[in-house]
Scaffold this motif. Structure first.
Motif, PDB file in Angstrom:
ATOM      1  N   VAL A 178       0.865  -1.197   0.000  1.00  9.90           N
ATOM      2  CA  VAL A 178       0.000   0.000   0.000  1.00  9.90           C
ATOM      3  C   VAL A 178       0.892   1.235   0.000  1.00  9.90           C
ATOM      4  N   VAL A 183      -2.168  -3.367  -9.199  1.00 11.20           N
ATOM      5  CA  VAL A 183      -3.602  -3.690  -9.134  1.00 11.20           C
ATOM      6  C   VAL A 183      -3.701  -5.024  -8.402  1.00 11.20           C
ATOM      7  N   ASP A 184      -4.545  -5.061  -7.367  1.00  7.75           N
ATOM      8  CA  ASP A 184      -4.733  -6.313  -6.639  1.00  7.75           C
ATOM      9  C   ASP A 184      -5.503  -7.286  -7.541  1.00  7.75           C
ATOM     10  N   THR A 186      -9.007  -8.408  -5.644  1.00  4.78           N
ATOM     11  CA  THR A 186     -10.073  -7.414  -5.397  1.00  4.78           C
ATOM     12  C   THR A 186     -10.190  -6.402  -6.541  1.00  4.78           C
ATOM     13  N   GLU A 229      -8.515  -3.812  -6.627  1.00  5.16           N
ATOM     14  CA  GLU A 229      -8.169  -2.496  -6.059  1.00  5.16           C
ATOM     15  C   GLU A 229      -6.845  -1.999  -6.646  1.00  5.16           C
ATOM     16  N   ARG A 230      -6.814  -0.693  -6.958  1.00  9.37           N
ATOM     17  CA  ARG A 230      -5.595  -0.139  -7.578  1.00  9.37           C
ATOM     18  C   ARG A 230      -4.808   0.669  -6.541  1.00  9.37           C
ATOM     19  N   TYR A 231      -3.525   0.406  -6.466  1.00  9.04           N
ATOM     20  CA  TYR A 231      -2.645   1.211  -5.605  1.00  9.04           C
ATOM     21  C   TYR A 231      -1.851   2.140  -6.509  1.00  9.04           C
ATOM     22  N   GLN A 239      -4.777   9.653  -6.807  1.00  2.84           N
ATOM     23  CA  GLN A 239      -6.090   9.050  -6.648  1.00  2.84           C
ATOM     24  C   GLN A 239      -6.799   8.978  -7.997  1.00  2.84           C
TER      25      GLN A 239
END
Ligand code: SF4
Length: 277
Positions: free
Chosen positions: A89, A209-210, A213, A215-217, A221
């Motif tokens: 993260v 990118v996970d 999930t 989810e993008r880190y 933003q």
């Protein structure tokens, strides 16, 4: 400005006087401004290992001008170590784990329990600025620029008169710090892409990118560095438009200009003082 040189009764150790340099204009100008005024001053630079070459180069020039060694505090572990510890993260303005891990740990270790006067380069035209100064009771922060009404234009003058000028990265970036600093504005990321494409690629490689999930880190933003690079022309054009608009708005208001620079960037107020002064 009165300078305390007394010793602590408790420890009978001299009070230490420290100027923490970030490689940015304000802390550098402060060191120049106070040169010869503080006996036994210590200059310190907390190196994240992720700084720009221009920063190291400028600190070399500053050290030569000051005529005294800058204590170089390397972060205890590197960025990659901590990134793994935080499970990939990326740091952001809310968590700022990078500042704590890469800068403050080594700084506080260097200071230990000694009584310290820490000289901070927050200017008189930015008293709203906050960030890490000290939470430790043995560190007393003082603000010579605020006390002596030193403003943005004075800082530039101090550095010019010293023959140092501004660090080179100010031509495309508004603050010091890591090349991947998330406090950067989008036009500064484009500046990184144009001036240090290799570092832009390095920063890009930290984005993930996970796979589970989705989810993008990302450093910004809602937009990856790849996506941002594709909009380079648009970002630069927007920035120039804002700059022109603000030049008109600030015309005849030098004090406003001193605070906001060209007014086309924002976010300076929330950046950390240990990284960005
Ligand atoms: S310069 Fe930015 S990325 Fe680097 S430690 Fe400071 S806040 Fe974090």
């Amino acid at each position: 400005m009165p300078v305390a040189t007394h010793t602590s009764d408790k420890e009978a150790k001299p009070v230490r006087h420290i100027i923490a340099l970030s490689g940015g204009k304000d802390s550098s100008a402060l060191a120049v401004y106070l040169r010869g005024k503080i006996p036994n001053v210590e200059y310190v630079f907390c190196d994240t290992g992720e700084e720009l070459d221009e920063t190291y180069e400028y600190l070399g020039l500053l050290e030569a001008f000051l005529g005294k060694k800058i204590q170089w505090l390397k972060s205890i572990k590197d960025f990659k170590f901590y990134l793994d510890m935080y499970k990939g993260v990326l740091p952001d303005a809310q968590t700022r784990w990078c500042t704590r891990m890469l800068k403050l740990k080594s700084y506080e270790q260097y200071i230990g329990d000694d009584e310290v006067v820490s000289y901070v380069g927050i200017r008189a035209d930015e008293p709203h600025r906050t960030g890490y100064i000290s939470t430790k009771p043995n560190i007393k922060a003082v603000f010579p620029f605020i006390e002596n009404n030193i403003r943005h234009a004075d800082v530039v003058r101090i550095l010019e008169e010293a023959g140092l000028g501004l660090p080179k990265y100010y031509s495309w970036r508004s603050r010091s710090g890591c090349y991947f600093c998330f406090f950067q504005q989008k036009r500064e990321w484009i500046g990184l892409l144009e001036n240090h494409p290799d570092l832009f690629e390095k920063a890009k490689a930290y984005e993930k990118v996970d796979p589970v999930t989705g989810e993008r880190y990302t450093w910004n933003q809602g937009e990856s560095l790849d996506e941002l690079a594709q909009r380079a022309d648009e970002i630069k054009a927007d920035y120039l438009k804002r700059k022109e608009r603000n030049a008109l708005a600030f015309k005849g208001h030098q004090k406003l200009k001193d605070v906001w620079g060209d007014g086309a960037d924002s976010g300076e107020a929330i950046a950390c003082t240990i990284c960005h002064l």
